[in-house]
Design a protein around this motif. Structure first.
Motif, PDB file in Angstrom:
ATOM      1  N   PHE A 179       0.854  -1.190   0.000  1.00 21.57           N
ATOM      2  CA  PHE A 179       0.000   0.000   0.000  1.00 21.57           C
ATOM      3  C   PHE A 179       0.887   1.236   0.000  1.00 21.57           C
ATOM      4  O   PHE A 179       1.932   1.264   0.658  1.00 21.57           O
ATOM      5  CB  PHE A 179      -0.954  -0.013   1.203  1.00 21.57           C
ATOM      6  N   SER A 180       0.482   2.202  -0.783  1.00 21.64           N
ATOM      7  CA  SER A 180       1.300   3.401  -0.961  1.00 21.64           C
ATOM      8  C   SER A 180       0.443   4.636  -0.679  1.00 21.64           C
ATOM      9  O   SER A 180      -0.772   4.520  -0.547  1.00 21.64           O
ATOM     10  CB  SER A 180       1.824   3.441  -2.393  1.00 21.64           C
ATOM     11  N   PRO A 181       1.072   5.808  -0.629  1.00 19.07           N
ATOM     12  CA  PRO A 181       0.276   7.006  -0.299  1.00 19.07           C
ATOM     13  C   PRO A 181      -0.697   7.470  -1.379  1.00 19.07           C
ATOM     14  O   PRO A 181      -1.367   8.484  -1.195  1.00 19.07           O
ATOM     15  CB  PRO A 181       1.346   8.078  -0.056  1.00 19.07           C
ATOM     16  N   GLY A 182      -0.807   6.783  -2.494  1.00 18.61           N
ATOM     17  CA  GLY A 182      -1.785   7.212  -3.500  1.00 18.61           C
ATOM     18  C   GLY A 182      -1.438   6.635  -4.857  1.00 18.61           C
ATOM     19  O   GLY A 182      -0.370   6.050  -5.061  1.00 18.61           O
ATOM     20  N   GLY A 183      -2.360   6.831  -5.808  1.00 15.99           N
ATOM     21  CA  GLY A 183      -2.178   6.279  -7.145  1.00 15.99           C
ATOM     22  C   GLY A 183      -0.935   6.813  -7.837  1.00 15.99           C
ATOM     23  O   GLY A 183      -0.268   6.089  -8.579  1.00 15.99           O
ATOM     24  N   ALA A 184      -0.631   8.091  -7.603  1.00 10.89           N
ATOM     25  CA  ALA A 184       0.543   8.673  -8.261  1.00 10.89           C
ATOM     26  C   ALA A 184       1.799   7.945  -7.797  1.00 10.89           C
ATOM     27  O   ALA A 184       2.694   7.651  -8.597  1.00 10.89           O
ATOM     28  CB  ALA A 184       0.636  10.165  -7.940  1.00 10.89           C
ATOM     29  N   ILE A 185       1.868   7.637  -6.523  1.00 10.05           N
ATOM     30  CA  ILE A 185       3.040   6.934  -5.993  1.00 10.05           C
ATOM     31  C   ILE A 185       3.026   5.478  -6.470  1.00 10.05           C
ATOM     32  O   ILE A 185       4.069   4.912  -6.816  1.00 10.05           O
ATOM     33  CB  ILE A 185       3.069   6.999  -4.451  1.00 10.05           C
ATOM     34  N   SER A 186       1.854   4.867  -6.513  1.00 12.09           N
ATOM     35  CA  SER A 186       1.773   3.494  -7.023  1.00 12.09           C
ATOM     36  C   SER A 186       2.278   3.439  -8.467  1.00 12.09           C
ATOM     37  O   SER A 186       2.999   2.518  -8.851  1.00 12.09           O
ATOM     38  CB  SER A 186       0.336   2.976  -6.944  1.00 12.09           C
ATOM     39  N   ASN A 187       1.889   4.434  -9.262  1.00 13.31           N
ATOM     40  CA  ASN A 187       2.370   4.477 -10.646  1.00 13.31           C
ATOM     41  C   ASN A 187       3.883   4.654 -10.689  1.00 13.31           C
ATOM     42  O   ASN A 187       4.563   4.075 -11.538  1.00 13.31           O
ATOM     43  CB  ASN A 187       1.677   5.599 -11.424  1.00 13.31           C
ATOM     44  N   MET A 188       4.410   5.442  -9.782  1.00 15.66           N
ATOM     45  CA  MET A 188       5.856   5.629  -9.743  1.00 15.66           C
ATOM     46  C   MET A 188       6.556   4.311  -9.415  1.00 15.66           C
ATOM     47  O   MET A 188       7.583   3.974 -10.010  1.00 15.66           O
ATOM     48  CB  MET A 188       6.232   6.697  -8.730  1.00 15.66           C
ATOM     49  N   TYR A 189       5.973   3.567  -8.486  1.00 19.57           N
ATOM     50  CA  TYR A 189       6.527   2.243  -8.186  1.00 19.57           C
ATOM     51  C   TYR A 189       6.615   1.418  -9.463  1.00 19.57           C
ATOM     52  O   TYR A 189       7.602   0.732  -9.714  1.00 19.57           O
ATOM     53  CB  TYR A 189       5.610   1.490  -7.209  1.00 19.57           C
ATOM     54  N   SER A 190       5.561   1.453 -10.258  1.00 14.68           N
ATOM     55  CA  SER A 190       5.527   0.570 -11.429  1.00 14.68           C
ATOM     56  C   SER A 190       6.683   0.894 -12.374  1.00 14.68           C
ATOM     57  O   SER A 190       7.330  -0.008 -12.895  1.00 14.68           O
ATOM     58  CB  SER A 190       4.175   0.657 -12.145  1.00 14.68           C
ATOM     59  N   VAL A 191       6.935   2.187 -12.575  1.00 15.41           N
ATOM     60  CA  VAL A 191       8.028   2.567 -13.484  1.00 15.41           C
ATOM     61  C   VAL A 191       9.371   2.129 -12.900  1.00 15.41           C
ATOM     62  O   VAL A 191      10.225   1.576 -13.593  1.00 15.41           O
ATOM     63  CB  VAL A 191       8.016   4.099 -13.737  1.00 15.41           C
ATOM     64  N   MET A 192       9.541   2.323 -11.600  1.00 17.21           N
ATOM     65  CA  MET A 192      10.813   1.942 -10.971  1.00 17.21           C
ATOM     66  C   MET A 192      11.046   0.431 -11.035  1.00 17.21           C
ATOM     67  O   MET A 192      12.150  -0.036 -11.305  1.00 17.21           O
ATOM     68  CB  MET A 192      10.807   2.365  -9.494  1.00 17.21           C
ATOM     69  N   ILE A 193       9.969  -0.310 -10.779  1.00 18.90           N
ATOM     70  CA  ILE A 193      10.107  -1.767 -10.758  1.00 18.90           C
ATOM     71  C   ILE A 193      10.390  -2.303 -12.159  1.00 18.90           C
ATOM     72  O   ILE A 193      11.214  -3.203 -12.343  1.00 18.90           O
ATOM     73  CB  ILE A 193       8.846  -2.429 -10.170  1.00 18.90           C
ATOM     74  N   HIS A 247      -3.238   9.558 -16.633  1.00 16.27           N
ATOM     75  CA  HIS A 247      -3.044  10.474 -15.502  1.00 16.27           C
ATOM     76  C   HIS A 247      -1.649  11.102 -15.563  1.00 16.27           C
ATOM     77  O   HIS A 247      -0.683  10.453 -15.940  1.00 16.27           O
ATOM     78  CB  HIS A 247      -3.214   9.694 -14.197  1.00 16.27           C
ATOM     79  N   TYR A 248      -1.556  12.360 -15.150  1.00 13.24           N
ATOM     80  CA  TYR A 248      -0.277  13.064 -15.275  1.00 13.24           C
ATOM     81  C   TYR A 248       0.834  12.431 -14.449  1.00 13.24           C
ATOM     82  O   TYR A 248       2.022  12.669 -14.681  1.00 13.24           O
ATOM     83  CB  TYR A 248      -0.450  14.550 -14.936  1.00 13.24           C
ATOM     84  N   SER A 249       0.454  11.595 -13.490  1.00  7.65           N
ATOM     85  CA  SER A 249       1.483  10.982 -12.644  1.00  7.65           C
ATOM     86  C   SER A 249       2.376  10.018 -13.425  1.00  7.65           C
ATOM     87  O   SER A 249       3.491   9.727 -13.012  1.00  7.65           O
ATOM     88  CB  SER A 249       0.837  10.259 -11.466  1.00  7.65           C
ATOM     89  N   ILE A 250       1.887   9.510 -14.560  1.00 10.06           N
ATOM     90  CA  ILE A 250       2.727   8.630 -15.385  1.00 10.06           C
ATOM     91  C   ILE A 250       3.879   9.454 -15.975  1.00 10.06           C
ATOM     92  O   ILE A 250       5.036   9.044 -15.954  1.00 10.06           O
ATOM     93  CB  ILE A 250       1.884   7.983 -16.508  1.00 10.06           C
ATOM     94  N   LYS A 251       3.540  10.638 -16.458  1.00 14.34           N
ATOM     95  CA  LYS A 251       4.587  11.514 -17.000  1.00 14.34           C
ATOM     96  C   LYS A 251       5.558  11.906 -15.898  1.00 14.34           C
ATOM     97  O   LYS A 251       6.762  11.948 -16.078  1.00 14.34           O
ATOM     98  CB  LYS A 251       3.978  12.798 -17.577  1.00 14.34           C
ATOM     99  N   LYS A 252       4.993  12.197 -14.746  1.00 12.99           N
ATOM    100  CA  LYS A 252       5.819  12.594 -13.610  1.00 12.99           C
ATOM    101  C   LYS A 252       6.784  11.462 -13.254  1.00 12.99           C
ATOM    102  O   LYS A 252       7.972  11.675 -13.069  1.00 12.99           O
ATOM    103  CB  LYS A 252       4.882  12.861 -12.422  1.00 12.99           C
ATOM    104  N   ALA A 253       6.251  10.248 -13.172  1.00 17.90           N
ATOM    105  CA  ALA A 253       7.082   9.102 -12.786  1.00 17.90           C
ATOM    106  C   ALA A 253       8.178   8.896 -13.814  1.00 17.90           C
ATOM    107  O   ALA A 253       9.320   8.591 -13.467  1.00 17.90           O
ATOM    108  CB  ALA A 253       6.226   7.843 -12.672  1.00 17.90           C
ATOM    109  N   SER A 254       7.852   9.100 -15.080  1.00 17.82           N
ATOM    110  CA  SER A 254       8.871   8.847 -16.093  1.00 17.82           C
ATOM    111  C   SER A 254       9.940   9.929 -16.016  1.00 17.82           C
ATOM    112  O   SER A 254      11.123   9.641 -16.114  1.00 17.82           O
ATOM    113  CB  SER A 254       8.237   8.744 -17.471  1.00 17.82           C
ATOM    114  N   GLY A 255       9.556  11.156 -15.758  1.00 21.18           N
ATOM    115  CA  GLY A 255      10.538  12.237 -15.610  1.00 21.18           C
ATOM    116  C   GLY A 255      11.405  12.020 -14.389  1.00 21.18           C
ATOM    117  O   GLY A 255      12.639  12.104 -14.450  1.00 21.18           O
ATOM    118  N   GLU A 256      10.765  11.674 -13.291  1.00 21.56           N
ATOM    119  CA  GLU A 256      11.521  11.520 -12.053  1.00 21.56           C
ATOM    120  C   GLU A 256      12.442  10.311 -12.101  1.00 21.56           C
ATOM    121  O   GLU A 256      13.393  10.220 -11.335  1.00 21.56           O
ATOM    122  CB  GLU A 256      10.564  11.438 -10.857  1.00 21.56           C
TER     123      GLU A 256
END
Ligand SMILES: *Cc1c(COP(=O)(O)O)cnc(C)c1O
Length: 466
Positions: A135-149, A178-187
């Motif tokens: 469990f993570s603090p939200g969908g944006a963070i969950s999406n970030m996990y996916s890119v990292m993994i 969702h914009y968090s995918i772009k964010k995750a890819s940038g980060e």
């Protein structure tokens, strides 16, 4: 103790009023008004202690000037509703005040998390016993996990050597994701994000291969944030298999449909995903925050994120340290988000969530049918009911620049009047070149058809003379 009882009374009063339709959704004030101090409500911090009496007043005022997101007429966000069992779960969680990183200090919550994640993976359709999640603090963070993994899966050395250890990577997502995918890819050091829809579906990864890039990751959205549209997961999975790309399904909004036998077909193919984001705090009505990242291959979460901090995750503890799940997280300390969800699941049963999801989709269909043939509305068809309201003064105008400009201003004006009067709340947005439209999302368990009718009446009341 007396103080605590008085606080409980404030809270129970608030809850009671939230469900009372004669109560306003909000008592709106501009930032400067609140900062100047409303009727003695002083936001400034004080050097000297305040009396408990005053603290009670502060509690009341805080609720008074806030927004009742559990009100049956609050439709502004994807996360709405006030589930009483969920609320109790949150109270208990705060009372226990512990941290999810080790079994040592959160034995019960850690086990609840493991069991709930397992159940969610089964519902996604992965083979029993496979997979992992957190469990993570939200969908944006969950999406970030996916890119990292995903990156860790293909290029594990990035963890120690940085991006120099990876070739030039490309990630794909749709314009409506969702914009968090772009964010995750940038980060994560990838500035090569391409829109799936731009290219002939089968050729796009190849084009990048030829240019020396490595196509790595595709995000399919299951329930886009604005329209509630579902990407065709099976078709995308075929392409991912062909080019050995990671398939992530962002079900932050639509993941809840997996609980419904009637509606889960919209996510057909989800079992082929490598990772899935699913936010119980959206369509399932669990109090904020509650989001899960599910991963099909076991070991990746741990491998990608673990740092084996010796002061916290001692390997010689005298219990099974596999239950010290905190090293899988990108966080150190982690809030207990599981308990309220677990408790709601206990209280409703799986069938209760199914009924809730079916009811939300029924209400959307009701609204859609209500305004489909009603004068003064236009709609692009989608799962979230998105629509324009045209005041009578605009109805005769031909579709052109003037009409578009005027229509663009209608939704923000109606929304502002709605907030001033405090009777209901619904969101509006532009999308791409489109002029502002209302986005009606229903996840609030307290909402009924009468609340939908009320919303339409209010839009017409405020918009009629524009
Ligand atoms: C809301 C949403 C997110 C982000 O979730 P948060 O919990 O707000 O961080 C990600 N993806 C989609 C499709 C969403 O609708």
């Amino acid at each position: 103790m007396q103080f605590l009882l008085e606080v409980v009374e404030i809270l129970t009063n608030y809850v009671r009023k939230t469900f009372d339709r004669s109560t306003k959704v909000l008592d709106f004030h501009h930032p400067h008004q609140l900062l100047e101090g409303m009727e003695g409500f002083n936001l400034e911090l004080s050097d000297q202690p305040e009396s408990l009496e005053q603290i009670l007043v502060d509690c009341r005022d805080t609720l008074k000037y806030g927004v009742r997101t559990g009100h049956p007429r609050f439709f502004n966000q994807l996360s709405t509703g006030l589930d009483i069992v969920g609320l109790v779960g949150e109270w208990l969680t705060s009372t226990a005040n512990t941290n999810m990183f080790t079994y040592e200090i959160a034995p019960v919550f850690v086990l609840m998390e493991q069991l709930t994640l397992k159940k969610m993976r089964e519902i996604v359709g992965w083979p029993e016993g496979e997979g992992d999640g957190i469990f993570s603090p939200g969908g944006a963070i969950s999406n970030m996990y996916s890119v990292m993994i995903a990156r860790y899966k293909y290029f594990p050395e990035v963890k120690t050597k940085g991006m120099a250890a990876a070739p030039r990577l490309v990630l794909f997502t749709s314009e409506h994701s969702h914009y968090s995918i772009k964010k995750a890819s940038g980060e994560n050091g990838h500035n090569n994000l391409d829109s799936v829809h731009n290219r002939t579906k089968c050729l796009f990864p190849l084009v990048f291969c030829l240019q020396g890039y490595v196509p790595m990751f595709v995000n399919a959205t299951a329930g886009t944030t604005v329209y509630g549209a579902f990407d065709p997961i099976n078709e995308i999975a075929d392409i991912c298999e062909k080019y050995n790309m990671w398939l992530h399904v962002d079900g932050a909004w639509g993941g809840g449909l997996l609980m419904s036998r009637k509606h889960r077909h919209k996510l057909n193919g989800v079992e082929r995903a490598n990772s899935v984001t699913w936010n119980p705090h959206k369509m399932m009505g669990v109090p904020l925050q509650c989001s899960a990242i599910l991963v099909r291959e076991r070991g990746l979460l741990q491998g990608c994120n673990s740092m084996c901090a010796g002061y916290l995750f001692q390997q010689d503890k005298q219990y099974d340290v596999a239950y010290d799940t905190g090293d899988k997280a990108i966080q150190c300390g982690r809030h207990v988000d599981i308990f309220k969800f677990w408790l709601m699941w206990k209280a409703k049963g799986t069938v209760g969530f199914e009924q809730h999801i079916d009811k939300c989709l029924d209400l959307s269909a009701y609204l859609y049918n209500k305004i489909k043939n009603r004068e003064g509305y236009e709609m692009p068809q989608h799962t979230n009911v998105c629509f324009w309201y045209l005041p009578p003064s605009l109805r005769g105008l031909p579709d052109g620049e003037e009409r578009r400009e005027r229509l663009h201003k209608v939704a923000p004006k109606i929304k502002a009047m709605m907030m001033e009067s405090g009777t209901t709340m619904v969101g509006y947005q532009p999308q791409g070149e489109k002029v502002n439209f209302f986005r009606m999302v229903i996840s609030n368990p307290a909402a009924t058809r009468s609340d939908i009718d009320f919303l339409i009446e209010e839009i017409e009341r405020f918009g009629n003379d524009l």
